[in-house]
Design an enzyme around this catalytic site. Structure first.
Site, PDB file in Angstrom:
ATOM      1  N   CYS A 133       0.773  -1.142  -0.341  1.00  0.00           N
ATOM      2  CA  CYS A 133      -0.021   0.291  -0.252  1.00  0.00           C
ATOM      3  C   CYS A 133       0.923   1.312  -0.180  1.00  0.00           C
ATOM      4  CB  CYS A 133      -1.110  -0.057   1.302  1.00  0.00           C
ATOM      5  SG  CYS A 133      -2.007   1.194   1.309  1.00  0.00           S
ATOM      6  N   CYS A 136      -0.076   4.191   2.316  1.00  0.00           N
ATOM      7  CA  CYS A 136       0.313   3.723   3.768  1.00  0.00           C
ATOM      8  C   CYS A 136       1.556   4.391   4.158  1.00  0.00           C
ATOM      9  CB  CYS A 136      -0.628   2.888   4.266  1.00  0.00           C
ATOM     10  SG  CYS A 136      -2.266   2.062   3.239  1.00  0.00           S
ATOM     11  N   ASP A 137       2.114   3.520   3.545  1.00  0.00           N
ATOM     12  CA  ASP A 137       2.960   3.558   3.914  1.00  0.00           C
ATOM     13  C   ASP A 137       4.248   4.823   3.494  1.00  0.00           C
ATOM     14  OD1 ASP A 137       2.815   1.655   5.299  1.00  0.00           O
ATOM     15  OD2 ASP A 137       3.535   0.213   4.139  1.00  0.00           O
TER      16      ASP A 137
END
Ligand SMILES: Cc1cc2nc3c(=O)[nH]c(=O)nc-3n(C[C@H](O)[C@H](O)[C@H](O)COP(=O)(O)OP(=O)(O)OC[C@H]3O[C@@H](n4cnc5c(N)ncnc54)[C@H](O)[C@@H]3O)c2cc1C
Length: 307
Positions: A133, A136-137
């Site tokens: 993701c 997200c990261d």
């Protein structure tokens, strides 16, 4: 006893809930995580009709959830573990934790999960440099070198997103051309931070404590080489979440086989979204499937009432 249980609150399940509520069906949606589905991991959505400018994934899904709730849909935070046909033609829906729900009809809308590479180092470094993701990261990789593995729409989109943070994005693909949409390919090619690495498969992810390099095999020559990277983002495809679905209605890929009205061959059991056969795995298609499945469920419930 419910008339309809919708399993999964992604675009397909929420759309089914909206159409189901408007049709006056007594329904409940069950969702094992927060409502929203895969779109929650998407930074921006640019191809869902009705939004002139890109809309953040979480905002689009929050709108769908609120729309379903405004119409009175109940969304229960539980995970389905199994479905079986019980007495009187009803479905018995077992949930993790033991609660059971009985329903006359069920719409399976549990979507799909991202595939893993299955190479040494992948599991070990997940959360320590390996991610599925970018939204997200990506921020953890400011001014770092990252690799994105894959060549479809999602891989290209996520590689473009990573360029906001990373100093270099190596886009590793096993073929000699990407599969993603032409517009995305153009953006990738024009982006100086992205460096395509064609005809290459990842054989291992290496490091000590954190990701330090990937070992690649050339698919044409079988030659091996190591590339120094700080992070690896993997987008190589999906597996339908259909473990609980009776095997007789799954195809060879584990997808639920449906007709154009989202009906399976089991009366009262419907499927919508990424988990069904021939899905184009897009939000707009999942939402359309959900609407179709809800109206088919309505027809089915009406036919039961008449018989
Ligand atoms: C990184 C990324 C970027 C994307 N970008 C785009 C884009 O820009 N445009 C686009 O159109 N599409 C995009 N997609 C694809 C899009 O997200 C999917 O096509 C869409 O979400 C499918 O909707 P769905 O409702 O079928 O399934 P999902 O979104 O997968 O939702 C399924 C839901 O079911 C729940 N669930 C699963 N199993 C159970 C269970 N046993 N019990 C209860 N609940 C369960 C899950 O938690 C999930 O909330 C992207 C996907 C990814 C991963």
């Amino acid at each position: 006893m419910k008339e309809l249980v919708i399993v999964g609150a992604g675009p397909a399940g929420l759309s089914a809930a909206i159409y189901g509520m408007r049709a006056g069906i007594d329904l409940v949606v069950i969702e094992k995580l927060a409502p929203g589905g895969q779109v929650m991991t998407t930074y921006e959505v640019e191809n869902y009709p009705g939004f002139v400018d890109p809309i953040p994934g979480w905002e689009l899904m929050s709108n769908m959830e609120n729309q379903a709730r405004r119409l009175g849909a109940e969304i229960r935070g539980v995970e389905l573990s199994s479905i079986r046909r019980g007495s009187g033609g009803c479905f018995e829906i077992e949930t993790v934790g033991g609660d059971a729900i009985r329903a006359r009809a069920v719409i399976c809308a549990t979507g799909a999960s991202l595939l893993k590479l299955g190479v040494p180092g992948e599991a070990e470094f997940t959360g320590r440099g390996v991610s599925y993701c970018a939204t997200c990261d990506a921020a953890f990789f400011k001014e770092r070198v990252t690799a994105v593995v894959g060549g479809g729409d999602t891989a290209l989109e996520e590689a473009l997103y990573l360029t906001r943070f990373a100093s270099k994005v190596l886009l590793v693909h096993r073929r000699d051309a990407f599969r993603g949409a032409k517009l995305l390919q153009k953006r990738v090619m024009e982006n100086p931070i992205i460096e395509p690495v064609y005809n290459s498969v990842v054989r291992s992810i290496n490091g000590s404590g954190k990701v330090e390099s990937i070992s690649l095999e050339d698919t044409k020559t079988a030659a091996m080489k190591d590339l120094t990277v700080d992070g690896v983002f993997i987008f190589i495809g999906y597996r339908p979440n259909t473990e609980y679905v009776p095997g007789e209605i799954l195809n060879e890929y584990g997808e639920v086989m449906v007709d154009s009205r989202m009906r399976t061959s089991i009366p009262g059991l419907f499927a919508a979204g990424d988990l069904r056969s021939d899905s184009i795995r897009q939000i707009v298609a999942a939402a359309a499937d959900g609407a179709t499945a809800a109206l088919s469920a309505y027809d089915y419930l009406e036919s039961l009432a008449r018989s």
